[in-house]
Design a protein around this motif. Structure first.
Motif, PDB file in Angstrom:
ATOM      1  N   LEU A 138       6.779  10.181 -12.590  1.00  0.00           N
ATOM      2  CA  LEU A 138       7.398   9.198 -11.699  1.00  0.00           C
ATOM      3  C   LEU A 138       8.923   9.396 -11.661  1.00  0.00           C
ATOM      4  O   LEU A 138       9.540   9.420 -10.593  1.00  0.00           O
ATOM      5  N   LEU A 139       9.519   9.552 -12.845  1.00  0.00           N
ATOM      6  CA  LEU A 139      10.967   9.787 -12.902  1.00  0.00           C
ATOM      7  C   LEU A 139      11.322  11.076 -12.154  1.00  0.00           C
ATOM      8  O   LEU A 139      12.272  11.115 -11.354  1.00  0.00           O
ATOM      9  N   LEU A 196       5.040   0.130 -11.854  1.00  0.00           N
ATOM     10  CA  LEU A 196       6.150   1.085 -11.903  1.00  0.00           C
ATOM     11  C   LEU A 196       6.332   1.776 -10.548  1.00  0.00           C
ATOM     12  O   LEU A 196       7.453   1.963 -10.068  1.00  0.00           O
ATOM     13  N   THR A 197       5.210   2.147  -9.936  1.00  0.00           N
ATOM     14  CA  THR A 197       5.272   2.802  -8.626  1.00  0.00           C
ATOM     15  C   THR A 197       5.961   1.895  -7.615  1.00  0.00           C
ATOM     16  O   THR A 197       6.845   2.313  -6.872  1.00  0.00           O
ATOM     17  N   ASP A 198       5.556   0.624  -7.607  1.00  0.00           N
ATOM     18  CA  ASP A 198       6.137  -0.327  -6.670  1.00  0.00           C
ATOM     19  C   ASP A 198       7.646  -0.458  -6.882  1.00  0.00           C
ATOM     20  O   ASP A 198       8.422  -0.530  -5.927  1.00  0.00           O
ATOM     21  N   VAL A 254       0.847  -1.195   0.000  1.00  0.00           N
ATOM     22  CA  VAL A 254       0.000   0.000   0.000  1.00  0.00           C
ATOM     23  C   VAL A 254       0.883   1.246   0.000  1.00  0.00           C
ATOM     24  O   VAL A 254       1.855   1.321   0.758  1.00  0.00           O
ATOM     25  N   VAL A 255       0.553   2.213  -0.861  1.00  0.00           N
ATOM     26  CA  VAL A 255       1.223   3.513  -0.750  1.00  0.00           C
ATOM     27  C   VAL A 255       0.303   4.439   0.040  1.00  0.00           C
ATOM     28  O   VAL A 255      -0.904   4.476  -0.181  1.00  0.00           O
ATOM     29  N   ALA A 277      -2.623  -1.150 -13.801  1.00  0.00           N
ATOM     30  CA  ALA A 277      -1.641  -2.125 -13.305  1.00  0.00           C
ATOM     31  C   ALA A 277      -0.218  -1.689 -13.646  1.00  0.00           C
ATOM     32  O   ALA A 277       0.709  -1.891 -12.862  1.00  0.00           O
ATOM     33  N   GLU A 278      -0.053  -1.068 -14.811  1.00  0.00           N
ATOM     34  CA  GLU A 278       1.292  -0.578 -15.166  1.00  0.00           C
ATOM     35  C   GLU A 278       1.726   0.545 -14.219  1.00  0.00           C
ATOM     36  O   GLU A 278       2.876   0.576 -13.753  1.00  0.00           O
ATOM     37  N   ILE A 279       0.801   1.445 -13.918  1.00  0.00           N
ATOM     38  CA  ILE A 279       1.105   2.527 -12.970  1.00  0.00           C
ATOM     39  C   ILE A 279       1.485   1.939 -11.610  1.00  0.00           C
ATOM     40  O   ILE A 279       2.467   2.350 -10.990  1.00  0.00           O
ATOM     41  N   ALA A 280       0.716   0.942 -11.162  1.00  0.00           N
ATOM     42  CA  ALA A 280       0.990   0.318  -9.863  1.00  0.00           C
ATOM     43  C   ALA A 280       2.344  -0.404  -9.870  1.00  0.00           C
ATOM     44  O   ALA A 280       3.118  -0.310  -8.918  1.00  0.00           O
TER      45      ALA A 280
END
Ligand SMILES: [Zn+2]
Length: 240
Positions: free
Chosen positions: A140-141, A98-100, A25-26, A93-96
């Motif tokens: 994100l970067l 990459l975030t992880d 969880v973020v 799912a891609e956002i999640a």
């Protein structure tokens, strides 16, 4: 034992034991944390919907020696369309994912947290997912310390004035023809590509939905980002 009330978004979860879930969880206040939700899979559990992936939730936590345990959870904002079509679910799912990969454990990152929310809202509201993803990847970067250099040569710092230059992952951004290594791997960048990368990097949430960027330009930016994000992670990645 310590207790917390945090706002968070579940990135991913896996089942274990008798109907329990182990979640990543973020959160706004505690950064990225591991949360155990006992009995979260039981049909009557109130926690079940609120702790579903990609939902904004208030979570009451207690902290053990090793991990956080969800005592109760209350959904604040749901994004139902993300579950309605595969393309949107894949984008979320891609956002999640990459975030992880980019967010270290228990480090606050308020800007990134907010940008995940903006992105889920835009996806849920039907804004073009390719635009939202490229914007998210650049933000994100920027928010995790890997913002690509796009306004001057990353080596000699000569300002960019609209020529054909090169994007190098090792250099951390664009390099001028003089600084380009013969043996290096680069993407050619045109003024059009670089202008649109900067537009996506700088776009606030109020502007994002109305940006008009051609698909062929976004495809080119995707290729550069696949290479650059993959370089930071030390593995080849595929973006949507
Ligand atoms: Zn240079």
């Amino acid at each position: 034992m310590k207790f917390y009330l945090v706002e968070g978004i579940t990135l991913k979860g896996s089942d274990f034991g008798d109907g329990h879930r182990m979640l990543t969880v973020v959160t706004k206040d505690l950064g990225k944390i591991k949360v155990v939700a006992y009995g979260a899979k039981k049909v009557k559990s109130k926690k079940r919907g609120a702790l579903l992936e990609f939902t904004r939730t208030n979570i009451y936590l207690r902290k053990n020696k090793e991990y956080f345990v969800a005592e109760q959870a209350e959904g604040l904002e749901y994004f139902p369309n993300l579950y309605g079509t595969k393309a949107l679910l894949d984008a979320a799912a891609e956002i999640a994912w990459l975030t992880d990969r980019f967010w270290p454990w228990e480090q606050e990152n308020f800007k990134l947290y907010n940008w995940i929310l903006y992105s889920f809202r835009f996806l849920n509201n039907g804004v073009w997912s390719k635009l939202i993803l490229r914007n998210f990847e650049l933000k994100l970067l920027a928010f995790t310390g890997f913002k690509p250099v796009t306004t001057h040569c990353a080596i000699c710092r000569k300002p960019y004035r609209g020529e054909w230059w090169y994007f190098g992952a090792g250099e951390g951004g664009v390099v001028c023809p003089d600084c380009r290594l013969e043996t290096g791997f680069y993407f050619e960048v045109t003024p059009e590509i670089l202008k649109n990368i900067n537009t996506l990097l700088l776009a606030g949430p109020e502007k994002l939905a109305n940006l008009s960027i051609e698909e062929r330009v976004l495809e080119r930016i995707k290729a550069i980002l696949e290479y650059f994000l993959g370089f930071q992670l030390g593995e080849k990645i595929k973006l949507l």
